[in-house]
Design a protein around this motif. Structure first.
Motif, PDB file in Angstrom:
ATOM      1  N   GLU A  22       0.205  -3.382   8.571  1.00 11.37           N
ATOM      2  CA  GLU A  22       0.357  -4.480   7.619  1.00 11.37           C
ATOM      3  C   GLU A  22       0.674  -3.988   6.217  1.00 11.37           C
ATOM      4  O   GLU A  22       0.662  -4.762   5.265  1.00 11.37           O
ATOM      5  N   THR A  23       0.922  -2.711   6.065  1.00 10.98           N
ATOM      6  CA  THR A  23       1.184  -2.173   4.737  1.00 10.98           C
ATOM      7  C   THR A  23       2.499  -1.415   4.716  1.00 10.98           C
ATOM      8  O   THR A  23       3.097  -1.150   5.741  1.00 10.98           O
ATOM      9  N   LEU A  24       2.937  -1.092   3.513  1.00 10.34           N
ATOM     10  CA  LEU A  24       4.153  -0.311   3.343  1.00 10.34           C
ATOM     11  C   LEU A  24       3.779   1.053   2.795  1.00 10.34           C
ATOM     12  O   LEU A  24       2.861   1.180   1.995  1.00 10.34           O
ATOM     13  N   SER A  25       4.494   2.059   3.219  1.00  6.54           N
ATOM     14  CA  SER A  25       4.086   3.409   2.897  1.00  6.54           C
ATOM     15  C   SER A  25       5.160   4.175   2.145  1.00  6.54           C
ATOM     16  O   SER A  25       6.259   4.343   2.619  1.00  6.54           O
ATOM     17  N   ALA A  26       4.833   4.623   0.943  1.00  8.68           N
ATOM     18  CA  ALA A  26       5.625   5.639   0.255  1.00  8.68           C
ATOM     19  C   ALA A  26       4.786   6.898   0.330  1.00  8.68           C
ATOM     20  O   ALA A  26       3.625   6.886  -0.049  1.00  8.68           O
ATOM     21  N   ASP A  27       5.309   7.958   0.856  1.00  6.35           N
ATOM     22  CA  ASP A  27       4.474   9.106   1.206  1.00  6.35           C
ATOM     23  C   ASP A  27       4.024   9.853  -0.035  1.00  6.35           C
ATOM     24  O   ASP A  27       4.632  10.832  -0.461  1.00  6.35           O
ATOM     25  N   GLN A  28       2.933   9.392  -0.600  1.00 10.02           N
ATOM     26  CA  GLN A  28       2.388   9.961  -1.821  1.00 10.02           C
ATOM     27  C   GLN A  28       1.892  11.393  -1.617  1.00 10.02           C
ATOM     28  O   GLN A  28       2.042  12.233  -2.495  1.00 10.02           O
ATOM     29  N   VAL A  29       1.294  11.664  -0.475  1.00  7.79           N
ATOM     30  CA  VAL A  29       0.801  13.009  -0.209  1.00  7.79           C
ATOM     31  C   VAL A  29       1.967  13.994  -0.194  1.00  7.79           C
ATOM     32  O   VAL A  29       1.914  15.063  -0.799  1.00  7.79           O
ATOM     33  N   ALA A  30       3.045  13.624   0.486  1.00  8.58           N
ATOM     34  CA  ALA A  30       4.221  14.503   0.547  1.00  8.58           C
ATOM     35  C   ALA A  30       4.825  14.707  -0.836  1.00  8.58           C
ATOM     36  O   ALA A  30       5.253  15.815  -1.189  1.00  8.58           O
ATOM     37  N   GLY A  31       4.863  13.641  -1.643  1.00  9.14           N
ATOM     38  CA  GLY A  31       5.393  13.768  -2.994  1.00  9.14           C
ATOM     39  C   GLY A  31       4.564  14.711  -3.836  1.00  9.14           C
ATOM     40  O   GLY A  31       5.101  15.539  -4.593  1.00  9.14           O
ATOM     41  N   ALA A  32       3.246  14.607  -3.723  1.00 13.46           N
ATOM     42  CA  ALA A  32       2.366  15.501  -4.482  1.00 13.46           C
ATOM     43  C   ALA A  32       2.514  16.940  -4.000  1.00 13.46           C
ATOM     44  O   ALA A  32       2.440  17.885  -4.799  1.00 13.46           O
ATOM     45  N   GLN A  43       0.851  -1.174   0.000  1.00 12.02           N
ATOM     46  CA  GLN A  43       0.000   0.000   0.000  1.00 12.02           C
ATOM     47  C   GLN A  43       0.890   1.227   0.000  1.00 12.02           C
ATOM     48  O   GLN A  43       1.593   1.485   0.960  1.00 12.02           O
ATOM     49  N   THR A  44       0.881   1.985  -1.078  1.00 13.49           N
ATOM     50  CA  THR A  44       1.851   3.064  -1.218  1.00 13.49           C
ATOM     51  C   THR A  44       1.275   4.429  -0.863  1.00 13.49           C
ATOM     52  O   THR A  44       1.768   5.453  -1.310  1.00 13.49           O
ATOM     53  N   ALA A  45       0.241   4.450  -0.049  1.00 11.13           N
ATOM     54  CA  ALA A  45      -0.337   5.731   0.315  1.00 11.13           C
ATOM     55  C   ALA A  45       0.046   6.134   1.721  1.00 11.13           C
ATOM     56  O   ALA A  45       0.369   5.303   2.558  1.00 11.13           O
ATOM     57  N   SER A  46      -0.017   7.424   2.007  1.00  9.55           N
ATOM     58  CA  SER A  46       0.219   7.898   3.365  1.00  9.55           C
ATOM     59  C   SER A  46      -0.850   7.333   4.290  1.00  9.55           C
ATOM     60  O   SER A  46      -1.979   7.097   3.901  1.00  9.55           O
ATOM     61  N   GLY A  47      -0.479   7.119   5.537  1.00  8.71           N
ATOM     62  CA  GLY A  47      -1.427   6.607   6.503  1.00  8.71           C
ATOM     63  C   GLY A  47      -1.601   5.112   6.414  1.00  8.71           C
ATOM     64  O   GLY A  47      -2.591   4.554   6.878  1.00  8.71           O
ATOM     65  N   GLY A  49      -2.422  15.692  -1.774  1.00 11.35           N
ATOM     66  CA  GLY A  49      -1.221  16.503  -1.674  1.00 11.35           C
ATOM     67  C   GLY A  49      -1.336  17.791  -2.472  1.00 11.35           C
ATOM     68  O   GLY A  49      -0.891  18.861  -2.028  1.00 11.35           O
ATOM     69  N   TYR A  50      -1.921  17.703  -3.668  1.00  9.53           N
ATOM     70  CA  TYR A  50      -2.161  18.891  -4.492  1.00  9.53           C
ATOM     71  C   TYR A  50      -3.076  19.876  -3.770  1.00  9.53           C
ATOM     72  O   TYR A  50      -2.776  21.079  -3.669  1.00  9.53           O
ATOM     73  N   LEU A  51      -4.196  19.382  -3.249  1.00  7.01           N
ATOM     74  CA  LEU A  51      -5.154  20.253  -2.573  1.00  7.01           C
ATOM     75  C   LEU A  51      -4.530  20.898  -1.338  1.00  7.01           C
ATOM     76  O   LEU A  51      -4.710  22.107  -1.092  1.00  7.01           O
ATOM     77  N   PRO A 100       8.208   5.543   6.293  1.00  5.72           N
ATOM     78  CA  PRO A 100       7.775   5.822   4.922  1.00  5.72           C
ATOM     79  C   PRO A 100       8.965   6.080   4.007  1.00  5.72           C
ATOM     80  O   PRO A 100       9.975   6.655   4.426  1.00  5.72           O
ATOM     81  N   ALA A 101       8.863   5.615   2.768  1.00  5.65           N
ATOM     82  CA  ALA A 101       9.912   5.848   1.777  1.00  5.65           C
ATOM     83  C   ALA A 101       9.618   7.183   1.105  1.00  5.65           C
ATOM     84  O   ALA A 101       8.754   7.287   0.251  1.00  5.65           O
ATOM     85  N   HIS A 102      10.337   8.223   1.515  1.00  3.02           N
ATOM     86  CA  HIS A 102      10.002   9.569   1.075  1.00  3.02           C
ATOM     87  C   HIS A 102      10.398   9.803  -0.381  1.00  3.02           C
ATOM     88  O   HIS A 102      11.558   9.601  -0.750  1.00  3.02           O
ATOM     89  N   PRO A 103       9.467  10.258  -1.210  1.00  2.00           N
ATOM     90  CA  PRO A 103       9.783  10.579  -2.605  1.00  2.00           C
ATOM     91  C   PRO A 103      10.664  11.824  -2.702  1.00  2.00           C
ATOM     92  O   PRO A 103      10.769  12.617  -1.754  1.00  2.00           O
TER      93      PRO A 103
END
Length: 334
Positions: free
Chosen positions: A154-164, A146-150, A197-199, A314-317
């Motif tokens: 049981e999931t892995l997080s790449a901080d998509q919100v921060a990247g956006a 699971q590559t979303a924030s939050g 992240g855009y909003l 989280p794996a920060h973009p």
């Protein structure tokens, strides 16, 4: 082909000791273990998988449930999972979901369980897949890539919100205030996170955001969006949810007489290999999909072995600035 008794003779131990080493039994002394491993390497001995399964009740098999359509990120993560699994002594079997209905997901998990997988990694970016898996009572460990924030434990997080946010804030820092977001499809967690992240970036800068345009990850849709947005002529920049749509978008702009970044700046997400080689080279958000795959397997193996799961941040973009963004200019409607 060498046999287990050949290994035992070369190492000077019993074949039972060789079996214990192969099955990672903790009672073997380190010196003995090393002699056996050296003998295995010298003889190029390969354990009989079927026989080992009878002893351990395990085929050392990892299942991957895929609910993607061949996107670069998922493919890269799968490659990393397979490589890391092989290094850990596991094989991988992959099952592609024909659709993301609850019945299809349940049937796929049952099939993988019947194949006696030790655990399951789900490449399932749609929110509904994660919800169905979370509600199942499977008797095997399941890790969702699971590559979303939050993301949950049981999931892995790449901080998509921060990247956006990085992408949108980059456009704002250049002076853009009229920024449109070309989003991914509804129900995809990555799409929702990147939209958020855009909003967030727009509202934090006290800029009114445009209603996002929903896309489908494809270059064809990006091209169509480019033509339509060029007719609108009310923006100076576009944040696109993935590189493939961005490439199509730039093509659509060019067909309508707009040049990037002279007339419209474009920033996107993923940093696919071709992003640096299109014209103009894409400013985009980089994330390490292979690292996510390796981390998924690491977490799953810990669960399979009954070990304490590792704490994974989280794996920060990272924002990669190239040639598709510049300070804003007046957009002329074609």
């Amino acid at each position: 082909m060498s046999s287990i008794r050949d290994v035992a003779r070369l190492a000077g131990v019993s074949h039972q000791t060789v079996s214990r080493v192969i099955n990672e039994h903790p009672s073997v002394r380190e010196g003995t273990r090393q002699r056996v491993l050296d003998a295995i390497a010298q003889l190029d001995y390969r354990p009989n998988v079927a026989a080992r399964a009878l002893v351990t009740n395990s085929l050392n098999l990892i299942g991957v449930l895929s609910a993607t359509t061949g996107e670069f990120g998922a493919t890269s993560s799968l490659t990393a999972i397979e490589e890391a699994a092989r290094a850990a002594g596991y094989s991988v079997t992959t099952l592609n979901l024909p659709d993301v209905s609850a019945d299809s997901i349940h049937a796929a998990v049952r099939q993988l369980q019947n194949e006696r997988v030790d655990g399951l990694i789900a490449l399932a970016p749609q929110a509904r897949v994660s919800h169905v898996l979370a509600g199942m009572r499977a008797d095997i460990p399941i890790v969702t890539l699971q590559t979303a924030s939050g993301a949950t434990a049981e999931t892995l997080s790449a901080d998509q919100v921060a990247g956006a946010r990085l992408a949108t804030e980059h456009l704002i820092s250049l002076g853009h205030r009229d920024v449109v977001h070309l989003a991914g499809p509804q129900d995809w967690v990555e799409a929702e996170s990147r939209m958020q992240g855009y909003l967030d970036a727009m509202l934090d800068a006290d800029i009114s955001p445009f209603p996002p345009v929903r896309g489908d990850w494809t270059a064809d849709f990006g091209h169509t969006a480019g033509v339509e947005l060029a007719h609108r002529g009310d923006m100076t920049a576009v944040f696109v949810a993935n590189d493939v749509m961005a490439i199509g978008l730039i093509h659509g702009f060019r067909d309508m007489g707009l040049e990037v970044p002279r007339d419209v700046s474009v920033v996107s997400f993923d940093d696919i290999p071709v992003a640096a080689h299109v014209t103009p080279a894409l400013t985009t958000v980089h994330q390490d999909f292979q690292a996510l795959g390796r981390r998924a397997l690491l977490l799953l193996l810990a669960e399979i072995r009954g070990e304490t799961p590792p704490v994974l941040e989280p794996a920060h973009p990272r924002l990669i600035v190239r040639d598709s963004t510049a300070t804003p200019h007046t957009v002329t409607q074609p």
